[in-house]
Design a protein around this motif. Structure first.
Motif, PDB file in Angstrom:
ATOM      1  N   GLY A   1       0.803  -1.221   0.000  1.00 54.17           N
ATOM      2  CA  GLY A   1       0.000   0.000   0.000  1.00 54.17           C
ATOM      3  C   GLY A   1       0.830   1.262   0.000  1.00 54.17           C
ATOM      4  O   GLY A   1       0.371   2.313  -0.464  1.00 54.17           O
ATOM      5  N   ARG A   2       2.054   1.180   0.504  1.00 58.04           N
ATOM      6  CA  ARG A   2       2.915   2.366   0.573  1.00 58.04           C
ATOM      7  C   ARG A   2       4.068   2.304  -0.426  1.00 58.04           C
ATOM      8  O   ARG A   2       4.987   3.121  -0.358  1.00 58.04           O
ATOM      9  CB  ARG A   2       3.452   2.544   1.999  1.00 58.04           C
ATOM     10  N   HIS A   3       4.045   1.311  -1.331  1.00 58.14           N
ATOM     11  CA  HIS A   3       5.103   1.162  -2.342  1.00 58.14           C
ATOM     12  C   HIS A   3       6.472   1.157  -1.670  1.00 58.14           C
ATOM     13  O   HIS A   3       7.405   1.849  -2.090  1.00 58.14           O
ATOM     14  CB  HIS A   3       5.017   2.280  -3.387  1.00 58.14           C
ATOM     15  N   LEU A   4       6.567   0.335  -0.652  1.00 56.54           N
ATOM     16  CA  LEU A   4       7.749   0.304   0.215  1.00 56.54           C
ATOM     17  C   LEU A   4       8.662  -0.849  -0.186  1.00 56.54           C
ATOM     18  O   LEU A   4       8.207  -1.977  -0.384  1.00 56.54           O
ATOM     19  CB  LEU A   4       7.288   0.137   1.670  1.00 56.54           C
ATOM     20  N   THR A   5       9.962  -0.568  -0.295  1.00 53.83           N
ATOM     21  CA  THR A   5      10.958  -1.603  -0.533  1.00 53.83           C
ATOM     22  C   THR A   5      11.653  -1.918   0.781  1.00 53.83           C
ATOM     23  O   THR A   5      12.183  -1.023   1.441  1.00 53.83           O
ATOM     24  CB  THR A   5      12.004  -1.148  -1.571  1.00 53.83           C
ATOM     25  N   LEU A   6      11.645  -3.208   1.153  1.00 51.99           N
ATOM     26  CA  LEU A   6      12.241  -3.644   2.404  1.00 51.99           C
ATOM     27  C   LEU A   6      13.535  -4.391   2.115  1.00 51.99           C
ATOM     28  O   LEU A   6      13.536  -5.408   1.419  1.00 51.99           O
ATOM     29  CB  LEU A   6      11.275  -4.554   3.167  1.00 51.99           C
ATOM     30  N   ILE A   7      14.636  -3.875   2.662  1.00 53.41           N
ATOM     31  CA  ILE A   7      15.944  -4.518   2.507  1.00 53.41           C
ATOM     32  C   ILE A   7      16.202  -5.340   3.766  1.00 53.41           C
ATOM     33  O   ILE A   7      16.332  -4.787   4.858  1.00 53.41           O
ATOM     34  CB  ILE A   7      17.068  -3.485   2.316  1.00 53.41           C
ATOM     35  N   GLY A   8      16.269  -6.656   3.609  1.00 50.00           N
ATOM     36  CA  GLY A   8      16.453  -7.532   4.756  1.00 50.00           C
ATOM     37  C   GLY A   8      17.884  -7.514   5.275  1.00 50.00           C
ATOM     38  O   GLY A   8      18.840  -7.652   4.503  1.00 50.00           O
ATOM     39  N   ILE A   9      18.021  -7.343   6.585  1.00 55.29           N
ATOM     40  CA  ILE A   9      19.311  -7.351   7.265  1.00 55.29           C
ATOM     41  C   ILE A   9      19.395  -8.608   8.126  1.00 55.29           C
ATOM     42  O   ILE A   9      18.450  -8.938   8.849  1.00 55.29           O
ATOM     43  CB  ILE A   9      19.465  -6.107   8.171  1.00 55.29           C
ATOM     44  N   ARG A  10      20.503  -9.327   8.060  1.00 58.62           N
ATOM     45  CA  ARG A  10      20.746 -10.506   8.886  1.00 58.62           C
ATOM     46  C   ARG A  10      19.571 -11.478   8.816  1.00 58.62           C
ATOM     47  O   ARG A  10      19.295 -12.000   7.748  1.00 58.62           O
ATOM     48  CB  ARG A  10      21.099 -10.082  10.315  1.00 58.62           C
TER      49      ARG A  10
END
Length: 571
Positions: free
Chosen positions: A160-169
Motif C-alpha cells: 500500500g505504501r510502495h515500500l521496498t524492504l531490505i532484509g538485514i541478517r
C-alpha cells in the motif's frame, strides 16, 4: 581540585586547542554561539577522525565474533553509500528508514546515509505495525532497511505504501532485497562527493510528546557535531579542573559498550558519534543482558558504560553475582531517566575505579544538555548537573514566559546550535517548543548559586520507563479504541527497578463488561509492549475531574497509588 572556576577552565582549554573555539553563527535567522573549527558534517567527521583511530588501523568495532578496523568500517560505509546511490538512487535530502535491533549494519547505515546527504529515519524497533504505519506516513519513506522481526511488522504495509524492504541478517530471507548481495559487487569505494551544508538535515528520530502520536525530531549535521565536540570538551576540562595524580601516565584507550538501543539518541550521539573523534573502540550488544555485559566489559576491557539507570543497577548485581570487579571501567554514566539518589553511592562502592556520572539531554537537543561526574555527583546525588559549556545557554521560565528568579522553579529552556530544526510536519508544535532559538523542554527545575540544576517535575504528561518516554495520550488513545471503554487516563507509577511504569484507570461503558486481562491483551495489538500499563483500574463511574472539567490526572493517580504494591497509603 584546582581553584579554577568552570569559566576559567573553559578559557584555558579553548586557548590551548583551537578546535574548541566558538564564534557567533546565524542559523535559520537566529544568532547562536557555535564551534567554528569543527568538521562541518558527519562524513567530514569520519574523515577527520582517522588520525585519532591510529590512522585507521585501530580495531574499531566489535559485535559478537565480528571485528572491524576503523579503515574497514569506513570502507564498508562507503560501499553502502555507493549502493544507496547506484542501486536505489538515494540523493541529497532523501529519507531512508532504519528498523532493527543493534547491529553493525545500523551504524553503517547511519554513516552511509549521512555521507550521501540523505536523512536517516530511525524507526523504534519496539513499535507495532500500527505505530510503524504512522511513521511511514509522516516521513513518506519508500526504502527501509530492517531485520527479520521488523520486516514481518512492515510487510503488511509495503504494498500500500510502495515500500521496498531490505532484509538485514535474519531479515535477508524475507526482505524484498538482500543486504549482503547489495554489497557483494563492491569491494572498495571512495568517499562520496555530494556537497553537504552544515545545516542540512542529518536524521529524524521520534520522541514521545503530549500528543497521541510521537513527534519526528529533525536533527542537522551542525547540531550533532556541536553536541559531539561539547562532550569532547568536557573530557578536556576534567584534568584542568581536577588534575590527575600522575599527569604523565598514559591513559588507556577508551572503549565504549553500546548497551542501549541505537534508535535512541543516548546510543547514537554520546556513544557512537563521540567514539569517532575520541579514538574510542565500540563493543555493540544486540540486546541488553547484564551478565553478557559483564563478560564483554571484562574481555574487551571496556572503560565507558552509558545506559539508563536500570542497566547500571543490573550491571552492579550481575558483576557481584559473577564476582567480576570490572576494574577497567572508568566511567559509569546514566541517561534517559533520572538515577535514584541512593544508587549513586552504591555504584561508587561497587566500582571504586569508575567515575559515576549523570546526564540530562533530549532528542530535541541532540542529547546535549546538563551533567556532572565523580565527586560533584556524589555530593549532589539528587541533582542533574551543570550546563555543559561552551555553546549552550540556559533559562528558567515561568508560566507567563518570563524568567524566574534564581532558586525558583521554572521551565528549563535551552538555546544552542544543537537544538533540533523542527518537529516534522508539526509547525504548531515547533512554534510552541522553539521560540527565537530557545527550546522549551517541558521539564521543571531550579538552579543553585553554583550553577547546579535540579529537575523536580515535568510539565508534559510523560512516563519515563527505564529511559523510554511514553506519552500518556498514546496509551489513552489505544484504550479508547476498546468498545467497552468510555474514558481512560494514564499516569506514572513508581517502580524500584525501572523508575516509572505506566498505570491507567478507565470507566467502563454502561451495560458492558471487560476484565483487566482482556484490556491488556487488547493493548498488545495496538501499542508497543513497553507502553502497556502494569495495572489498569476499572470502574463504572466517570473519572474524577478538576475545575476545568478535564480529567484530574494527579487526583486519580493519588487515589490509585495506595493499591500499588510497595506504596504506603498517605496518612
Amino acid at each position: 581540585m584546582t581553584s579554577l572556576s568552570l569559566a576559567e577552565a573553559v578559557r584555558q582549554v579553548t586557548a590551548g586547542n583551537p578546535v574548541f573555539e566558538t564564534a557567533e553563527a546565524e542559523i535559520r535567522g537566529v544568532t547562536y554561539r557555535a564551534f567554528c573549527n569543527t568538521p562541518p558534517h558527519i562524513r567530514a567527521l569520519m574523515q577527520a577522525s582517522r588520525a585519532a583511530q591510529a590512522d585507521g588501523t585501530a580495531e574499531y568495532l566489535v559485535f559478537q565474533d565480528e571485528r572491524w578496523s576503523y579503515d574497514e568500517f569506513c570502507n564498508d560505509s562507503n560501499r553502502l553509500a555507493q549502493a544507496l546511490q547506484d542501486r536505489f538512487g538515494i540523493a541529497k535530502g532523501d529519507r531512508v528508514g532504519i528498523a532493527m535491533r543493534n547491529c553493525p549494519e545500523l551504524l553503517l547505515l547511519i554513516t552511509a546515509i549521512a555521507s550521501v546527504g540523505g536523512v536517516a529515519v530511525f524507526l523504534n524497533a519496539w513499535w507495532t505495525t500500527e505505530e510503524l504505519d504512522y511513521a511511514l506516513e509522516d516521513t513518506g519513506l519508500k526504502l527501509v532497511f530492517a531485520d527479520g522481526k521488523r520486516v514481518q511488522r512492515l510487510r503488511p504495509l509495503a504494498a500500500g505504501r510502495h515500500l521496498t524492504l531490505i532484509g538485514i541478517r535474519d531479515g535477508e530471507p524475507i526482505g524484498d532485497k538482500v543486504f549482503s548481495e547489495i554489497l557483494a559487487g563492491i569491494s572498495e569505494a571512495d568517499w562520496p562527493q555530494v556537497g553537504i551544508n552544515t545545516d542540512d538535515d542529518f536524521a529524524i528520530m521520534y520522541s514521545s510528546g503530549t500528543t497521541s502520536h510521537p513527534k519526528g525530531v529533525v536533527q542537522t549535521h551542525r547540531g550533532a557535531i556541536n553536541a559531539v565536540f561539547t562532550w569532547l570538551m568536557q573530557a578536556a576540562l576534567t584534568p584542568v579542573l581536577d588534575p590527575p595524580e600522575d599527569p604523565d601516565a598514559p591513559a588507556p584507550r577508551p572503549v565504549g559498550l553500546v548497551a542501549t538501543p541505537l534508535f535512541h539518541v543516548t546510543a547514537t550521539h554520546p556513544i557512537f558519534l563521540l567514539s569517532l573523534p575520541a579514538g574510542a573502540k565500540l563493543v555493540v550488544m544486540n540486546r541488553w543482558d547484564a551478565e553478557t555485559a559483564v563478560r564483554l566489559i571484562r574481555d574487551e576491557k571496556v572503560t565507558r558504560f552509558l545506559g539508563v539507570p536500570t542497566q547500571s543497577a543490573d550491571l552492579s548485581e550481575a558483576a557481584s553475582r559473577l564476582n567480576e570487579p570490572l576494574e577497567t571501567l572508568d566511567f559509569l554514566g546514566a541517561g534517559g531517566a533520572k538515577r535514584p539518589a541512593a544508587q549513586v553511592e552504591e555504584l561508587s562502592r561497587r566500582f571504586p575505579g569508575a567515575n559515576i556520572a549523570t546526564g540530562w539531554g533530549m532528542t530535541e537537543t541532540n542529547a546535549n544538555g546538563i551533567g556532572m561526574v565523580g565527586q560533584e555527583y556524589l555530593a549532589r546525588p539528587g541533582a542533574a548537573g551543570r550546563l555543559y559549556p561552551p555553546v549552550q545557554e540556559l533559562r528558567f521560565l515561568g508560566d507567563d514566559g518570563g524568567d524566574v528568579a534564581p532558586g525558583e522553579i521554572g521551565e528549563i529552556t535551552v538555546k544552542s546550535p544543537c537544538n533540533m530544526r523542527c518537529y516534522l510536519n508539526k509547525p504548531e508544535a515547533t512554534a510552541e517548543a522553539m521560540q527565537d532559538g530557545w527550546l522549551r523542554t517541558g521539564d521543571l527545575g531550579w538552579i543553585d548559586p553554583e550553577g547546579y540544576v535540579t529537575i523536580v517535575d515535568r510539565k508534559k504528561n510523560i512516563v519515563i520507563r527505564g529511559g523510554e518516554n511514553i506519552a500518556c495520550l498514546d496509551v489513552e488513545g489505544a484504550l479508547h479504541r476498546h468498545p467497552a471503554v468510555a474514558e481512560a487516563c494514564a499516569f506514572a507509577l513508581p517502580d524500584a527497578r525501572l523508575g516509572e511504569v505506566v498505570g491507567a484507570a478507565v470507566q467502563i461503558r454502561p451495560g458492558r463488561a471487560v476484565t483487566e486481562e482482556a484490556l491488556l491483551a487488547f493493548l498488545g495489538e495496538h501499542i508497543a509492549h513497553f507502553k502497556i500499563p502494569e495495572r489498569i483500574w476499572t470502574q463504572p463511574d466517570p473519572l474524577p475531574r478538576g475545575a476545568t472539567d478535564k480529567i484530574d490526572r494527579r487526583a486519580l493517580r493519588a487515589a490509585c497509588l495506595p493499591e500499588w504494591p510497595g506504596v504506603r497509603a498517605p496518612a
